[in-house]
Each structure stands twice: as C-alpha cells, then as structure tokens.
Scaffold this motif. Structure first.
Motif, mmCIF file in Angstrom:
data_model
loop_
_atom_site.group_PDB
_atom_site.id
_atom_site.type_symbol
_atom_site.label_atom_id
_atom_site.label_comp_id
_atom_site.label_asym_id
_atom_site.label_seq_id
_atom_site.Cartn_x
_atom_site.Cartn_y
_atom_site.Cartn_z
ATOM 1 N N CYS A 150 -53.139 -17.247 22.114
ATOM 2 C CA CYS A 150 -54.197 -17.284 21.107
ATOM 3 C C CYS A 150 -54.696 -15.866 20.852
ATOM 4 O O CYS A 150 -54.935 -15.104 21.802
ATOM 5 C CB CYS A 150 -55.351 -18.177 21.557
ATOM 6 S SG CYS A 150 -54.879 -19.897 21.860
ATOM 7 N N SER A 167 -51.466 -19.284 5.575
ATOM 8 C CA SER A 167 -52.509 -20.224 5.177
ATOM 9 C C SER A 167 -53.143 -20.863 6.412
ATOM 10 O O SER A 167 -52.503 -21.033 7.453
ATOM 11 C CB SER A 167 -51.913 -21.309 4.275
ATOM 12 O OG SER A 167 -52.907 -22.220 3.874
ATOM 13 N N PHE A 168 -54.406 -21.238 6.269
ATOM 14 C CA PHE A 168 -55.120 -21.871 7.376
ATOM 15 C C PHE A 168 -54.576 -23.282 7.615
ATOM 16 O O PHE A 168 -54.204 -23.998 6.671
ATOM 17 C CB PHE A 168 -56.619 -21.946 7.086
ATOM 18 C CG PHE A 168 -57.315 -20.619 7.156
ATOM 19 C CD1 PHE A 168 -57.467 -19.963 8.360
ATOM 20 C CD2 PHE A 168 -57.819 -20.023 6.021
ATOM 21 C CE1 PHE A 168 -58.104 -18.732 8.439
ATOM 22 C CE2 PHE A 168 -58.465 -18.796 6.078
ATOM 23 C CZ PHE A 168 -58.605 -18.153 7.298
ATOM 24 N N SER A 169 -54.544 -23.652 8.891
ATOM 25 C CA SER A 169 -54.148 -25.000 9.314
ATOM 26 C C SER A 169 -52.753 -25.371 8.834
ATOM 27 O O SER A 169 -52.437 -26.547 8.630
ATOM 28 C CB SER A 169 -55.167 -26.037 8.816
ATOM 29 O OG SER A 169 -56.451 -25.737 9.319
ATOM 30 N N LYS A 170 -51.912 -24.368 8.636
ATOM 31 C CA LYS A 170 -50.513 -24.599 8.272
ATOM 32 C C LYS A 170 -49.630 -23.977 9.340
ATOM 33 O O LYS A 170 -49.865 -22.860 9.780
ATOM 34 C CB LYS A 170 -50.208 -23.967 6.909
ATOM 35 C CG LYS A 170 -48.759 -24.087 6.482
ATOM 36 C CD LYS A 170 -48.398 -25.527 6.174
ATOM 37 C CE LYS A 170 -46.965 -25.630 5.653
ATOM 38 N NZ LYS A 170 -45.976 -25.290 6.675
ATOM 39 N N THR A 171 -48.641 -24.718 9.774
ATOM 40 C CA THR A 171 -47.751 -24.253 10.829
ATOM 41 C C THR A 171 -46.510 -23.613 10.220
ATOM 42 O O THR A 171 -45.863 -24.195 9.345
ATOM 43 C CB THR A 171 -47.344 -25.415 11.747
ATOM 44 O OG1 THR A 171 -48.518 -25.993 12.323
ATOM 45 C CG2 THR A 171 -46.430 -24.925 12.857
ATOM 46 N N THR A 186 -49.714 -20.756 13.876
ATOM 47 C CA THR A 186 -50.786 -21.466 13.185
ATOM 48 C C THR A 186 -52.006 -20.561 13.097
ATOM 49 O O THR A 186 -52.445 -20.008 14.109
ATOM 50 C CB THR A 186 -51.167 -22.769 13.906
ATOM 51 O OG1 THR A 186 -49.995 -23.572 14.078
ATOM 52 C CG2 THR A 186 -52.205 -23.539 13.111
ATOM 53 N N ARG A 187 -52.536 -20.408 11.899
ATOM 54 C CA ARG A 187 -53.757 -19.631 11.663
ATOM 55 C C ARG A 187 -54.881 -20.598 11.307
ATOM 56 O O ARG A 187 -54.804 -21.306 10.310
ATOM 57 C CB ARG A 187 -53.533 -18.620 10.538
ATOM 58 C CG ARG A 187 -54.735 -17.765 10.173
ATOM 59 C CD ARG A 187 -54.310 -16.632 9.248
ATOM 60 N NE ARG A 187 -55.443 -15.932 8.673
ATOM 61 C CZ ARG A 187 -55.819 -16.008 7.406
ATOM 62 N NH1 ARG A 187 -55.121 -16.762 6.568
ATOM 63 N NH2 ARG A 187 -56.864 -15.341 6.962
ATOM 64 N N SER A 188 -55.918 -20.625 12.123
ATOM 65 C CA SER A 188 -57.009 -21.578 11.932
ATOM 66 C C SER A 188 -58.338 -20.855 11.872
ATOM 67 O O SER A 188 -58.447 -19.660 12.196
ATOM 68 C CB SER A 188 -57.027 -22.613 13.066
ATOM 69 O OG SER A 188 -57.168 -21.965 14.322
ATOM 70 N N GLN A 189 -59.351 -21.590 11.448
ATOM 71 C CA GLN A 189 -60.692 -21.047 11.282
ATOM 72 C C GLN A 189 -61.661 -21.915 12.065
ATOM 73 O O GLN A 189 -61.660 -23.150 11.939
ATOM 74 C CB GLN A 189 -61.075 -21.010 9.798
ATOM 75 C CG GLN A 189 -62.093 -19.958 9.429
ATOM 76 C CD GLN A 189 -62.221 -19.798 7.930
ATOM 77 O OE1 GLN A 189 -62.010 -20.735 7.175
ATOM 78 N NE2 GLN A 189 -62.572 -18.608 7.483
ATOM 79 N N GLU A 241 -61.671 -16.477 12.885
ATOM 80 C CA GLU A 241 -60.258 -16.796 12.709
ATOM 81 C C GLU A 241 -59.523 -16.677 14.047
ATOM 82 O O GLU A 241 -59.789 -15.764 14.827
ATOM 83 C CB GLU A 241 -59.620 -15.861 11.676
ATOM 84 C CG GLU A 241 -60.169 -16.038 10.272
ATOM 85 C CD GLU A 241 -59.476 -15.137 9.281
ATOM 86 O OE1 GLU A 241 -58.452 -14.514 9.657
ATOM 87 O OE2 GLU A 241 -59.954 -15.042 8.131
ATOM 88 N N HIS A 256 -52.569 -18.820 16.606
ATOM 89 C CA HIS A 256 -51.882 -19.454 17.742
ATOM 90 C C HIS A 256 -50.377 -19.239 17.609
ATOM 91 O O HIS A 256 -49.796 -19.492 16.550
ATOM 92 C CB HIS A 256 -52.178 -20.953 17.788
ATOM 93 C CG HIS A 256 -53.616 -21.290 18.034
ATOM 94 N ND1 HIS A 256 -54.150 -21.430 19.296
ATOM 95 C CD2 HIS A 256 -54.638 -21.490 17.177
ATOM 96 C CE1 HIS A 256 -55.434 -21.720 19.209
ATOM 97 N NE2 HIS A 256 -55.756 -21.763 17.926
#
Length: 576
Positions: free
Chosen positions: A94, A154-158, A171-174, A184, A187
C-alpha cells in the motif's frame, strides 16, 4: 417435518400440557383443603431440565441449533483457511499519497507498456512537478499553450501489469477523512510467494524516479496537518552561476560534503550528527540562490520550514523537524522576521532592543535566558525555547543540514547562534567589483566557453562576427574608442538601434577578450559594497543581448540608484 408444522405442533403440545397441569393443580388444591398440607412441587434444576426436554418441539430446536452451529463454524473455518492459503501466494503493498513512495509507484506504473492498453482512465490537468507521475496525452507533449492533459489510473478500478513474469494488480482508491478531506491510496497485489519480487519492484520504482529527477531537486513544505507535502521539482542550479567572493562557495560546499561523510566520526565521539549554517547579510546578496545550488551539488531535497505558519506551535514544530529524512536540507528563511520583535526571549524593554546597524546585539544575562520565550504573532505560537529544543533537543533529527538565512544578524538571540545549532556563520555582503566583473562574464560569455578554464591573456581565434559584434549596441556616449580583439582600438559604430526586449533574439558573438574588456569597464563603474547582486542582475537582464550598451549605461544607472537611495534615506529620517 416442515418448520412451520413443527412450531404448530409445539404450540398445541404446550396448550394441552398446560390444560392438564391446570386440572391436576385444581384437584390437588381441593384435596389439600380437606386433607391438610401436602408435599410442594420440585423446583430444582434437574426437574426443570427434565420438564423442558420432555417437550418434543424443544428437542428439535436444540438439535437444529447444535447442528447449524457446527455447520456454520466449519464453513467459517474453511473460508479462513482458504483466505490464508490464497494470501500465501499474494503480496500486497500500500502506498499513501502523503509519502514520496506514492509518487514513485505512480511514475513506475506510467512507464509500464501494458498501461497503454487501459480502457478506463482519469483525465487530469494537475501538475505533479517537472517530472509528473501522470502520463501525457500523445500529441500534447509539445504544446506550449495552457495546461497539458495527462492520464491517471481511475479510482476503484483494477489494472493488470506484469513484472518479471509475475502478475500484478494495481488499484487506486480514495479514503474519506472527515467531511472535507480525502486521501489517496495505491494498492499493488503481486502474485508471488517470495518477498524478493516486491523488493525488486520497489527498488526499480525508486531508481526509475531517481533517474528522472537526476537533474532536479524536490522541494517540500509543511502542511497544517503536520505532514510534509511535495510542492515542486526544480532544476539544479550550476554552482558556476553563483557569483560570490573568492573562497565562499568552496567553503560552504566542502564543509557540507565533509559533514555528510563524517557520520562515523560523530558517532565515535558521541556528537549529534547534524550541522547548521547561518547565512546572513544584505538582501539580494545570494543567500537563497547559494542554498539552491548547494542542494543540487549535494543531491539533497529541500524542506522549507516556515516559523510564521498559522497554527504552528512548539509541539508541531518539534514533530515536523523530527519527521525530516535523515539526509536532507532544512531551510528556514528570514529567521529574524519569523518573530514579531526578532528572536528574543521576552517582550520587555522594547526600546533596549532597538540598536543601530553597526552596533552589536546586547547579550542577555543568565537570569533573562530563563524567562519565557516571546510569541511570534497571533497566528504562530512558536517560542524561542521551542525552536531551540527542536533544533538540538533530545528528539531532534540527525543527519540533516540546516540552513537559516537572515538580513538582521544583530537581531538574533545569542542562544540561537551558538555552535551546535548554527555551527558556521557566513556573511553575504553587497556586491564587490570582483563579483560585478564575474557576473558580467557569466551573462555574456559564449555558452561553449568556460571562463574558469581560460586564461584572460589567451588569444582566441578571431572570427568574422567579431568585427560586427557591435551591431546590437550603440556607440559610446562620449565617442571614445573601445579595445578590439587584437588589443588595438576600433570605433564602435552602431549599425542598428535596438528597441524593446526580444528575449528570443541572439546577442552578438563576442570573443572572450572582448567580454573581459567590457566586464572590466562594467566593474570599474560599480561602487564597492553599495549595490546588491540582485540589483545588478536585474540591470543586466534589461540588457540581455546588448553587452556593449550594458557596459556603457552602467554609469548613469549607478548614479540613479544612488540618488534613489539618498532620497529614501531623507524621507526615512524626516518621517516621525
């Protein structure tokens, strides 16, 4: 039997049993009235348990609970074992956006070939520094107008990439933090059992970003949340572009290099491994520029500490300094202006603290040093005691180099200037004739020549353009001839009058000898220690491609600057 039928049968049984119990109880009571006292019903636990187990419906429910509990426990155990089995084949890393490794990981991702196959991406015009981790839109790299477009995961896209034969999911998340703040997180899930794959990926990302930043220095500032934020990447400034008195650059650079290579020497003698430099002197004398150049030469990032930041107190300052990397440059600019009345220990006897420029600062006695430190401003609550503890207290960071600048050396408290906090004091004075001459050469020497590698007496090869190098300048105001390349005199005849400031135009190709002669003329007109290097640089910028005019108009400019300074001095003395 269906559960509903089972419940109905249980209710019927309970009702029948209750009716029989009531009839039996009524008959028993009637007998008791005629026959006297009788034995009470058993109320012990075994009797109650036997009564409950005698109900067929309850026995079925207990079987259902026990069997269901065993099945659910087995199911959860199997899922846990399966999760452990799957996790044994995956490594998860992470990256938080508040850490520099987040930028490394994004930059590494942007260089992967499989990224070009992504079907869902974010479009951004945000700037991440000169070496952005975002991927430029093809065809927009050469655009010089407006903001540039870039791609980001893009967010929440693997996303799927391959690294040395290993499958990697990205995976990029917020994450929401409070009402108005988000964070931000990136993973990396790697299909591998050995940690060496993750280590190789991290090192590759670090080295890849480091290679892109080879000619840049990163600048960080502190945020109100108490963390460091990367704000910019600046090109390294060549040391030869800094014009100081002889020996000053070598002193600062050699001392800093010696410090960085002496960690073992400090450890053997039990001395904290940190060093502080106090650069003081007139405004515009090159203090900040020198620090910028030193950061590039030493390969260190710059962390700017603003003591006047709103909400900063002693605790937050100590935490900021303790969070500095082990090898970095911590910069405190205008440290005297960070406090309302300068860095002093109290606010009493303000009139005693006002002194002339030539006087030395009055030392405080031991009793006054124990008094409460003064507060800088209503916005900042940093005290001198808090600053001193942050610099060399128990929790102070080691391995860092501290540079502090000030224009009023006499306003600093002696406790701040002592060795251990500010080990080396270097004065930056106003421009000398030597500095003026070298600055002129730096501006107008041909870019391919090195003024340090040539002897001024060396005779350069004369080119045809040397005979026409006055085409961009005007003639001397008094008609006096100027030396030519071969040492003789030639008339500087203006062939073209220049109007405006065309920065894209090329200046005359002057020979080394011609530039040296003009530099001497320029330096002779500069009064010793009266003008700052910044003002001289500003003057030369107005004659960016006109060296001959710059050398001839300097006399009038110096006279104008002296008149302006005298006027300001008279206005200052006449004002109450």
């Amino acid at each position: 039997m269906d559960p509903i039928q089972l419940i109905q049968a249980s209710l019927v049984g309970l009702l029948q049993g209750g009716q029989q119990t009531a009839n039996t109880t009524a008959g028993t009571n009637a007998t008791a009235i005629g026959a006297g006292p009788s034995t009470p019903l058993p109320l012990n636990f075994s009797s109650i348990l036997s009564f409950l187990l005698s109900l067929a419906a309850l026995r079925e429910w207990l079987k259902l609970i026990v069997i269901g509990g065993i099945i659910e426990t087995s199911r959860r155990g199997c899922l846990k074992l399966w999760a452990v089995f799957v996790e044994s084949f995956w490594l998860t890393a992470c990256f938080d956006e508040n850490d520099l490794s987040y930028t490394w990981a994004l930059y590494w991702l942007s260089q992967q070939p499989t990224w070009n196959k992504a079907r869902i991406i974010d479009i951004t015009t945000r700037s991440f520094g000169l070496n952005s981790p975002a991927i430029s839109v093809y065809g927009d790299e050469e655009s010089e107008e407006g903001r540039k477009l870039s791609y980001l995961p893009s967010f929440s896209k693997t996303y799927t990439v391959w690294f040395k034969g290993h499958y990697v999911r990205v995976t990029r998340s917020q994450i929401q933090e409070g009402v108005y703040s988000t964070r931000e997180v990136l993973h990396f899930d790697i299909l591998a059992r050995n940690h060496s794959v993750l280590n190789a990926l991290l090192l590759e990302a670090k080295n890849l970003y480091g290679g892109a930043q080879a000619h840049l220095i990163s600048v960080f500032v502190s945020e109100s949340a108490g963390n460091w934020r990367h704000v910019a990447s600046r090109p390294k400034r060549p040391m030869k572009s800094i014009v100081l008195d002889p020996g000053m650059k070598d002193l600062l650079l050699d001392d800093a290099k010696d410090f960085l290579q002496s960690e073992e020497w400090y450890a053997e003698r039990g001395i904290p491994f940190r060093r502080g430099y106090l650069l003081y002197g007139a405004p515009g004398s090159g203090k900040t520029s020198m620090i910028h150049s030193l950061a590039g030469e030493l390969g260190l990032d710059v962390y700017i500490i603003s003591l006047s930041r709103a909400g900063l107190d002693d605790t937050a300052l100590s935490a900021l300094i303790s969070e500095l990397p082990r090898r970095c440059i911590a910069l405190m600019e205008d440290i005297d202006a960070a406090f309302h009345h300068g860095l002093t220990r109290d606010l009493d006897d303000e009139s005693d603290k006002k002194e002339d420029d030539g006087e030395e600062h009055k030392k405080h006695d031991s009793d006054r040093e124990k008094e409460k430190a003064s507060v800088s401003s209503p916005l900042s609550r940093v005290t001198l005691s808090g600053l001193l503890n942050a610099l060399d207290g128990v929790g102070a960071q080691e391995g860092r180099i501290l540079y502090a600048t000030t224009n009023r050396y006499s306003a600093l408290d002696p406790a701040l200037c002592r060795p251990g906090r500010m080990d080396l004091h270097v004065e930056f004075r106003l421009a000398s004739k030597y500095q003026a001459r070298e600055l002129f050469k730096c501006f107008y020497l041909p870019s391919h020549s090195d003024d340090n590698s040539k002897d001024e007496d060396e005779e350069p090869v004369k080119s045809e353009t040397d005979d026409h190098d006055s085409a961009y300048g005007s003639g001397s105001s008094n008609g006096s001839p100027a030396p030519s390349v071969d040492g003789e005199t030639e008339e500087m005849k203006p062939l073209q009058l220049y109007e405006g400031e065309r920065h894209r135009s090329a200046g005359p190709r002057l020979s080394y000898r011609r530039v040296a002669v003009l530099a001497e003329r320029f330096a002779d007109a500069i009064p010793e220690r009266e003008l700052s290097m910044a003002s001289l640089q500003g003057y030369l910028m107005s004659y960016k491609i006109r060296p001959i005019e710059a050398a001839e108009a300097i006399v009038a400019w110096v006279a104008h600057e002296r008149a302006e300074k005298a006027k300001k001095h008279r206005v200052g003395k006449s004002s109450p």
